[in-house]
Design a protein around this motif. Sequence first.
Motif, PDB file in Angstrom:
ATOM      1  N   TYR A   1     -47.471  98.080  68.270  1.00 48.11           N
ATOM      2  CA  TYR A   1     -46.543  98.450  69.385  1.00 48.11           C
ATOM      3  C   TYR A   1     -45.375  99.417  69.017  1.00 48.11           C
ATOM      4  CZ  TYR A   1     -43.110  97.487  73.222  1.00 48.11           C
ATOM      5  OH  TYR A   1     -42.247  97.497  74.075  1.00 48.11           O
ATOM      6  N   ASP A   2     -44.473  99.256  67.938  1.00 50.61           N
ATOM      7  CA  ASP A   2     -43.536  99.985  67.530  1.00 50.61           C
ATOM      8  C   ASP A   2     -44.085 101.606  67.663  1.00 50.61           C
ATOM      9  OD1 ASP A   2     -41.957  97.806  67.531  1.00 50.61           O
ATOM     10  OD2 ASP A   2     -41.877  97.606  65.438  1.00 50.61           O
ATOM     11  N   ARG A   3     -45.193 101.678  66.929  1.00 49.81           N
ATOM     12  CA  ARG A   3     -45.773 103.199  66.649  1.00 49.81           C
ATOM     13  C   ARG A   3     -46.111 103.812  68.128  1.00 49.81           C
ATOM     14  NH1 ARG A   3     -49.758 105.278  62.623  1.00 49.81           N
ATOM     15  NH2 ARG A   3     -50.462 107.202  63.950  1.00 49.81           N
ATOM     16  N   VAL A   4     -46.578 103.219  69.034  1.00 50.36           N
ATOM     17  CA  VAL A   4     -47.055 103.655  70.328  1.00 50.36           C
ATOM     18  C   VAL A   4     -45.718 103.893  70.994  1.00 50.36           C
ATOM     19  CG1 VAL A   4     -49.413 102.760  70.241  1.00 50.36           C
ATOM     20  CG2 VAL A   4     -47.843 101.460  71.497  1.00 50.36           C
ATOM     21  N   VAL A   5     -44.867 102.995  71.091  1.00 53.29           N
ATOM     22  CA  VAL A   5     -43.608 103.104  71.854  1.00 53.29           C
ATOM     23  C   VAL A   5     -42.803 104.307  71.424  1.00 53.29           C
ATOM     24  CG1 VAL A   5     -41.353 101.890  72.441  1.00 53.29           C
ATOM     25  CG2 VAL A   5     -43.788 100.848  72.661  1.00 53.29           C
ATOM     26  N   GLU A   6     -42.683 104.565  70.037  1.00 50.82           N
ATOM     27  CA  GLU A   6     -41.863 105.484  69.429  1.00 50.82           C
ATOM     28  C   GLU A   6     -42.440 106.693  69.713  1.00 50.82           C
ATOM     29  OE1 GLU A   6     -41.260 104.687  65.399  1.00 50.82           O
ATOM     30  OE2 GLU A   6     -40.210 102.783  65.596  1.00 50.82           O
ATOM     31  N   SER A   7     -43.710 106.945  69.934  1.00 48.26           N
ATOM     32  CA  SER A   7     -44.467 108.314  70.152  1.00 48.26           C
ATOM     33  C   SER A   7     -44.062 108.891  71.665  1.00 48.26           C
ATOM     34  CB  SER A   7     -45.968 108.088  70.330  1.00 48.26           C
ATOM     35  OG  SER A   7     -46.383 107.537  71.524  1.00 48.26           O
ATOM     36  N   GLU A   8     -43.285 107.968  72.529  1.00 46.90           N
ATOM     37  CA  GLU A   8     -42.880 108.428  73.820  1.00 46.90           C
ATOM     38  C   GLU A   8     -44.314 108.745  74.492  1.00 46.90           C
ATOM     39  OE1 GLU A   8     -39.530 110.985  73.645  1.00 46.90           O
ATOM     40  OE2 GLU A   8     -38.425 109.310  72.470  1.00 46.90           O
ATOM     41  N   GLU A   9     -45.493 108.624  73.940  1.00 45.64           N
ATOM     42  CA  GLU A   9     -46.740 108.891  74.634  1.00 45.64           C
ATOM     43  C   GLU A   9     -47.354 107.913  75.770  1.00 45.64           C
ATOM     44  OE1 GLU A   9     -48.576 111.927  74.330  1.00 45.64           O
ATOM     45  OE2 GLU A   9     -47.148 112.845  73.205  1.00 45.64           O
ATOM     46  N   VAL A  10     -46.494 106.950  75.875  1.00 48.00           N
ATOM     47  CA  VAL A  10     -46.807 105.876  76.548  1.00 48.00           C
ATOM     48  C   VAL A  10     -45.983 105.353  77.463  1.00 48.00           C
ATOM     49  CG1 VAL A  10     -48.358 104.752  74.849  1.00 48.00           C
ATOM     50  CG2 VAL A  10     -46.238 103.993  75.194  1.00 48.00           C
ATOM     51  N   LYS A  11     -46.077 104.537  78.843  1.00 51.40           N
ATOM     52  CA  LYS A  11     -45.008 103.955  79.591  1.00 51.40           C
ATOM     53  C   LYS A  11     -45.073 102.362  79.239  1.00 51.40           C
ATOM     54  CE  LYS A  11     -44.036 103.318  84.226  1.00 51.40           C
ATOM     55  NZ  LYS A  11     -44.472 103.519  85.732  1.00 51.40           N
ATOM     56  N   VAL A  12     -43.810 101.924  78.887  1.00 52.79           N
ATOM     57  CA  VAL A  12     -43.710 100.499  78.461  1.00 52.79           C
ATOM     58  C   VAL A  12     -43.584  99.995  80.111  1.00 52.79           C
ATOM     59  CG1 VAL A  12     -42.286  98.963  77.652  1.00 52.79           C
ATOM     60  CG2 VAL A  12     -42.539 101.065  76.411  1.00 52.79           C
ATOM     61  N   ILE A  13     -44.518  98.922  80.153  1.00 46.52           N
ATOM     62  CA  ILE A  13     -44.598  98.158  81.433  1.00 46.52           C
ATOM     63  C   ILE A  13     -43.685  96.865  81.267  1.00 46.52           C
ATOM     64  CG2 ILE A  13     -45.822  96.776  83.250  1.00 46.52           C
ATOM     65  CD1 ILE A  13     -46.274  99.972  83.095  1.00 46.52           C
ATOM     66  N   VAL A  14     -44.009  96.088  80.154  1.00 48.79           N
ATOM     67  CA  VAL A  14     -43.272  94.742  79.873  1.00 48.79           C
ATOM     68  C   VAL A  14     -43.130  95.204  78.185  1.00 48.79           C
ATOM     69  CG1 VAL A  14     -43.382  92.387  79.219  1.00 48.79           C
ATOM     70  CG2 VAL A  14     -44.519  93.647  81.196  1.00 48.79           C
ATOM     71  N   THR A  15     -41.819  94.877  77.937  1.00 42.09           N
ATOM     72  CA  THR A  15     -41.209  94.958  76.368  1.00 42.09           C
ATOM     73  C   THR A  15     -41.863  93.960  75.483  1.00 42.09           C
ATOM     74  OG1 THR A  15     -39.315  96.091  77.050  1.00 42.09           O
ATOM     75  CG2 THR A  15     -39.430  95.290  74.838  1.00 42.09           C
ATOM     76  N   PHE A  16     -42.607  94.377  74.419  1.00 42.12           N
ATOM     77  CA  PHE A  16     -43.308  93.383  73.651  1.00 42.12           C
ATOM     78  C   PHE A  16     -41.993  92.630  72.837  1.00 42.12           C
ATOM     79  CE2 PHE A  16     -45.332  92.457  69.153  1.00 42.12           C
ATOM     80  CZ  PHE A  16     -46.250  91.455  69.869  1.00 42.12           C
ATOM     81  N   GLU A  17     -41.689  91.402  73.359  1.00 37.50           N
ATOM     82  CA  GLU A  17     -40.754  90.624  72.847  1.00 37.50           C
ATOM     83  C   GLU A  17     -41.168  88.807  73.241  1.00 37.50           C
ATOM     84  OE1 GLU A  17     -37.262  91.680  74.984  1.00 37.50           O
ATOM     85  OE2 GLU A  17     -37.684  90.888  76.806  1.00 37.50           O
ATOM     86  N   LYS A  18     -40.260  87.953  72.399  1.00 36.33           N
ATOM     87  CA  LYS A  18     -40.644  86.660  72.711  1.00 36.33           C
ATOM     88  C   LYS A  18     -40.372  86.193  74.181  1.00 36.33           C
ATOM     89  CE  LYS A  18     -40.405  82.839  69.534  1.00 36.33           C
ATOM     90  NZ  LYS A  18     -39.892  82.241  68.498  1.00 36.33           N
ATOM     91  N   LYS A  19     -41.167  85.342  74.796  1.00 35.94           N
ATOM     92  CA  LYS A  19     -41.115  85.020  76.061  1.00 35.94           C
ATOM     93  C   LYS A  19     -40.844  83.457  76.122  1.00 35.94           C
ATOM     94  CE  LYS A  19     -42.572  88.983  77.460  1.00 35.94           C
ATOM     95  NZ  LYS A  19     -41.301  89.936  77.499  1.00 35.94           N
ATOM     96  N   SER A  20     -40.285  82.862  77.225  1.00 33.58           N
ATOM     97  CA  SER A  20     -40.064  81.555  77.227  1.00 33.58           C
ATOM     98  C   SER A  20     -41.056  80.451  76.833  1.00 33.58           C
ATOM     99  CB  SER A  20     -39.641  81.296  78.735  1.00 33.58           C
ATOM    100  OG  SER A  20     -40.618  81.444  79.732  1.00 33.58           O
TER     101      SER A  20
END
Length: 146
Positions: free
Chosen positions: A105-124
Amino acid sequence: MNNINLIPYLTFENTKEALAYYQDVFGITDIQRESPNEKQAEDMSLNADVNLDDLTLQGSFKILGKQVFCADSFLGKPVVSSLISLMIEVDLHDSEASSALQKLYDRVVESEEVKVIVTFEKKSSGNKYGQIVDKYGITWIFNAVK
């Protein structure tokens, strides 16, 4: 029925280019690509002047050890659909798998070649969840469950 697999098969206008993108952005491994031979090109009624090395009859790659197949669309330009998503799910208690998913996840997001729809994080729910869309319109779901 444990010997049944469901394997994603993606179609691109230019699979050779897509594989380079996924290798750069997602870090895919075990890339294989087969171009059509002259007989196959003739059978598919491809133009005689087409560079067969640029075409992909069948390809595959692995992402976090899971295989995905792919090929060029020989029936015209493929249609982008938001109806298809690929989910990568790991056991949150498996620290190695959870770490690999976080790194991807960190790799693809850092590339700025993708659009983040929902941040990968802990949910309720206590699970970790996130979604991105790549440059080909494919939604990738990152899911770490308890």
